[in-house]
Design a protein around this motif. Structure first.
Motif, short mmCIF file in Angstrom:
data_model
loop_
_atom_site.label_atom_id
_atom_site.label_comp_id
_atom_site.label_asym_id
_atom_site.label_seq_id
_atom_site.Cartn_x
_atom_site.Cartn_y
_atom_site.Cartn_z
N GLY A 188 -79.65 35.69 1.83
CA GLY A 188 -78.82 37.04 2.17
C GLY A 188 -78.50 37.92 0.91
O GLY A 188 -78.10 39.15 1.31
N GLY A 189 -78.40 37.28 -0.12
CA GLY A 189 -78.27 38.13 -1.33
C GLY A 189 -79.69 39.11 -1.61
O GLY A 189 -80.63 39.06 -1.06
N PRO A 190 -79.55 39.87 -2.97
CA PRO A 190 -80.42 40.56 -3.15
C PRO A 190 -82.04 39.81 -3.53
O PRO A 190 -82.88 40.38 -3.53
CB PRO A 190 -80.28 41.47 -4.56
CG PRO A 190 -79.12 40.62 -4.94
CD PRO A 190 -78.52 39.85 -3.89
N TYR A 191 -81.63 38.55 -4.01
CA TYR A 191 -82.98 37.66 -4.50
C TYR A 191 -83.11 36.35 -3.45
O TYR A 191 -81.85 35.96 -2.89
CB TYR A 191 -83.00 37.35 -5.78
CG TYR A 191 -82.65 38.51 -6.63
CD1 TYR A 191 -83.64 39.50 -6.67
CD2 TYR A 191 -81.81 38.25 -7.76
CE1 TYR A 191 -83.40 40.48 -7.75
CE2 TYR A 191 -81.66 39.60 -8.52
CZ TYR A 191 -82.62 40.72 -8.66
OH TYR A 191 -82.41 41.85 -9.38
N PRO A 192 -84.16 35.87 -3.45
CA PRO A 192 -84.37 34.69 -2.42
C PRO A 192 -83.47 33.43 -2.93
O PRO A 192 -83.37 33.41 -4.16
CB PRO A 192 -85.85 34.53 -2.59
CG PRO A 192 -86.59 35.29 -3.55
CD PRO A 192 -85.56 36.38 -4.01
N ALA A 193 -82.90 32.65 -2.15
CA ALA A 193 -82.60 31.61 -2.45
C ALA A 193 -83.68 30.32 -2.29
O ALA A 193 -84.27 30.06 -1.25
CB ALA A 193 -81.29 31.27 -1.38
N ARG A 194 -84.07 30.13 -3.44
CA ARG A 194 -85.28 29.23 -3.49
C ARG A 194 -85.05 27.88 -3.27
O ARG A 194 -86.08 27.06 -2.66
CB ARG A 194 -85.72 29.33 -4.91
CG ARG A 194 -86.48 30.71 -5.12
CD ARG A 194 -86.54 31.02 -6.45
NE ARG A 194 -87.68 30.29 -7.38
CZ ARG A 194 -88.23 30.48 -8.49
NH1 ARG A 194 -87.95 31.84 -8.87
NH2 ARG A 194 -89.24 29.83 -8.95
N GLN A 195 -83.74 27.24 -3.16
CA GLN A 195 -83.46 25.91 -2.57
C GLN A 195 -82.77 25.81 -1.58
O GLN A 195 -81.49 26.37 -1.41
CB GLN A 195 -82.58 24.99 -3.77
CG GLN A 195 -82.52 23.77 -3.52
CD GLN A 195 -83.57 22.74 -3.79
OE1 GLN A 195 -84.58 22.73 -4.69
NE2 GLN A 195 -83.67 21.75 -2.69
N HIS A 196 -83.26 25.27 -0.26
CA HIS A 196 -82.62 25.05 0.82
C HIS A 196 -81.99 23.77 1.12
O HIS A 196 -82.39 22.86 0.69
CB HIS A 196 -83.79 25.32 2.09
CG HIS A 196 -84.35 26.61 1.88
ND1 HIS A 196 -85.32 27.19 2.88
CD2 HIS A 196 -84.27 27.62 0.89
CE1 HIS A 196 -85.84 28.22 2.63
NE2 HIS A 196 -85.18 28.64 1.38
N ILE A 224 -76.61 33.77 -8.26
CA ILE A 224 -78.05 34.02 -7.69
C ILE A 224 -78.46 35.71 -7.90
O ILE A 224 -79.26 36.08 -8.69
CB ILE A 224 -78.53 33.82 -6.22
CG1 ILE A 224 -78.18 32.20 -6.14
CG2 ILE A 224 -79.86 34.03 -5.94
CD1 ILE A 224 -78.36 31.68 -4.72
N ALA A 225 -77.47 36.26 -7.56
CA ALA A 225 -77.48 37.79 -7.73
C ALA A 225 -77.58 38.38 -9.22
O ALA A 225 -78.35 39.29 -9.52
CB ALA A 225 -76.34 38.56 -7.02
N ALA A 226 -77.19 37.39 -10.28
CA ALA A 226 -77.00 37.71 -11.53
C ALA A 226 -78.31 37.15 -11.99
O ALA A 226 -78.57 37.39 -13.34
CB ALA A 226 -75.72 37.41 -12.27
#
Ligand code: SUG
Length: 416
Positions: A188-196, A224-226
């Motif tokens: 949901g942030g600007p970048y992908p969350a790579r670990q689910h 993550i956004a930073a």
């Protein structure tokens, strides 16, 4: 005796700056720069040598086959015919960041008393999504002894798993039972969350971890956004020390309370945002240091040069070492080539707790072997790669031949 061994990825001959990793600010910023694969590999080897001299057991993994013709064939193309971006994805040297090779649960933590390794699927980023096959092949050779190791294939897509970079282990000593902390990101942030989270839970089940000694923690959205695309950019653990930025975790107080309850002797060294901003922590890779226990029993940080060049970070470190904190020594290394793609000292290594005698000795470093690898790299690795060189057939041949020569030098022709 079981001990912690750091396996570093030898930087491959195709190391380049193709800007492939969205959310990794260094990769984006350095897109299009000319890389120096030879210098990159020598910087990594110098770190391995220095850690060996510090009395720390050291291993290595070989670069993977690049260009990855088998992957391109699955996509119905070849290195000659592939579009430039696809070709760059097939040429990436990203397996150098061995912290993303696998998640490792030492024997003391698992139900069957063996060390379990699950290869990371790295499905979020195309250039990393095809590492797993070569990594699995290599780990199955290095850790082939079934009495001591179980090497597992990756968890299936779409659950993203990026391996040890999102996994921390806290324990009284490396061979004592540990608390394994899996850190995942929310989408949901600007970048992908790579670990689910689903992937982390699967790995914990596959390894036979006890639920009482397993913790799942969410990475903070701000981190993550930073640009903290992996947890190991904002936190690192070793034995009873957790070294973390204040803003690393979504529910920090609850996490710290859980960890204190599960491991009363834990020492949490938290760096406040007021002293080191997330931005400074991420550009300097303060937390991507290797936090190691020296033979003396003292803890040390193996840091990149960027940490010394970032005033807020160096000030914090100097004050910590001058005071009574658990980290007693700072070692600084020039890893500029890897750093420019967002990989610091800790990204370059995978930690395995095992008796070195149970591992295939061809993957274990000695000073003499490092001399031979260095000489080969100095002779065969390209000095520079500009992004336009990625379409030059002569470069593909150089990369293939250099790697084959390394396999042969190390007696690992089956990986050629
Ligand atoms: O996956 N960079 C890697 C850096 C990995 C760092 N590892 C850990 N934090 N453990 C990545 O983003 C850049 C490649 C390029 O852009 O060409 C890259 O893949």
């Amino acid at each position: 005796m079981r001990t912690e061994i750091n396996f570093d990825g030898i930087v491959g001959p195709s190391h380049n700056y193709a800007g492939l990793s969205l959310g990794n600010l260094a990769s984006t910023k350095n897109f299009g720069k000319t890389s120096a694969p030879r210098a990159a590999a020598l910087q990594g080897l110098a770190k391995m040598r220095a850690n060996l001299e510090r009395g720390l057991p050291q291993g290595f993994f070989l670069p993977l086959r690049r260009p990855d013709a088998a992957w391109l064939a699955q996509l119905g193309t070849t290195v000659e015919d592939a579009a430039p971006t696809l070709r760059a994805n097939a040429l990436s040297a990203s397996s150098m960041w061995a912290a993303n090779a696998a998640t490792v649960s030492p024997a003391a933590d698992t139900a069957d008393g063996r060390c379990h390794l699950t290869v990371a699927n790295l499905v979020t980023m195309p250039h990393r999504s095809h590492e797993w096959a070569g990594t699995l092949e290599q780990l199955r050779i290095a850790f082939a002894n079934p009495a001591h190791f179980a090497v597992h294939a990756p968890v299936p897509a779409p659950f993203g798993d990026e391996g040890a970079a999102n996994h921390m282990r806290l324990c009284a000593g490396h061979d004592a039972p540990g608390i394994e902390v899996f850190v995942y990101g929310a989408a949901g942030g600007p970048y992908p969350a790579r670990q689910h989270r689903e992937a982390s839970e699967a790995v914990a089940r596959i390894h036979g971890l006890s639920p009482e000694r397993t913790v799942f923690a969410r990475q903070s959205d701000e981190a993550i956004a930073a640009g903290a695309f992996h947890n190991d950019v904002v936190a690192v653990a070793n034995e009873r020390v957790l070294f973390t930025h204040e803003q690393a975790f979504a529910e920090r107080d609850a996490l710290y309370a859980t960890l204190h309850a599960k491991l009363p002797e834990i020492e949490i060294v938290e760096v406040p945002a007021a002293e080191v901003s997330l931005a400074d922590a991420i550009s300097s890779y303060l937390f991507n240091a290797q936090l190691v226990t020296l033979p003396s029993g003292e803890a040390a940080l193996v840091l990149p040069g960027e940490a010394r060049e970032t005033p807020s970070v160096w000030r914090w470190l100097q004050a910590h070492v001058a005071g009574n904190g658990p980290i007693r020594h700072l070692f600084v290394h020039d890893l500029r080539e890897s750093m420019a793609n967002g990989g610091g000292p800790a990204c370059l290594r995978l930690r395995v707790v095992a008796d070195p005698a149970t591992i295939d000795p061809r993957f274990i470093a000695t000073p003499e072997k490092l001399d031979r690898i260095e000489a080969l790299v100095a002779r065969l690795w390209p000095e520079h790669i500009a992004v336009e060189n990625l379409s030059d057939p002569a470069l593909w041949t150089t990369c293939i031949e250099a790697r084959v020569a390394l396999c042969s030098e190390l007696g690992l022709d089956e990986l050629a």
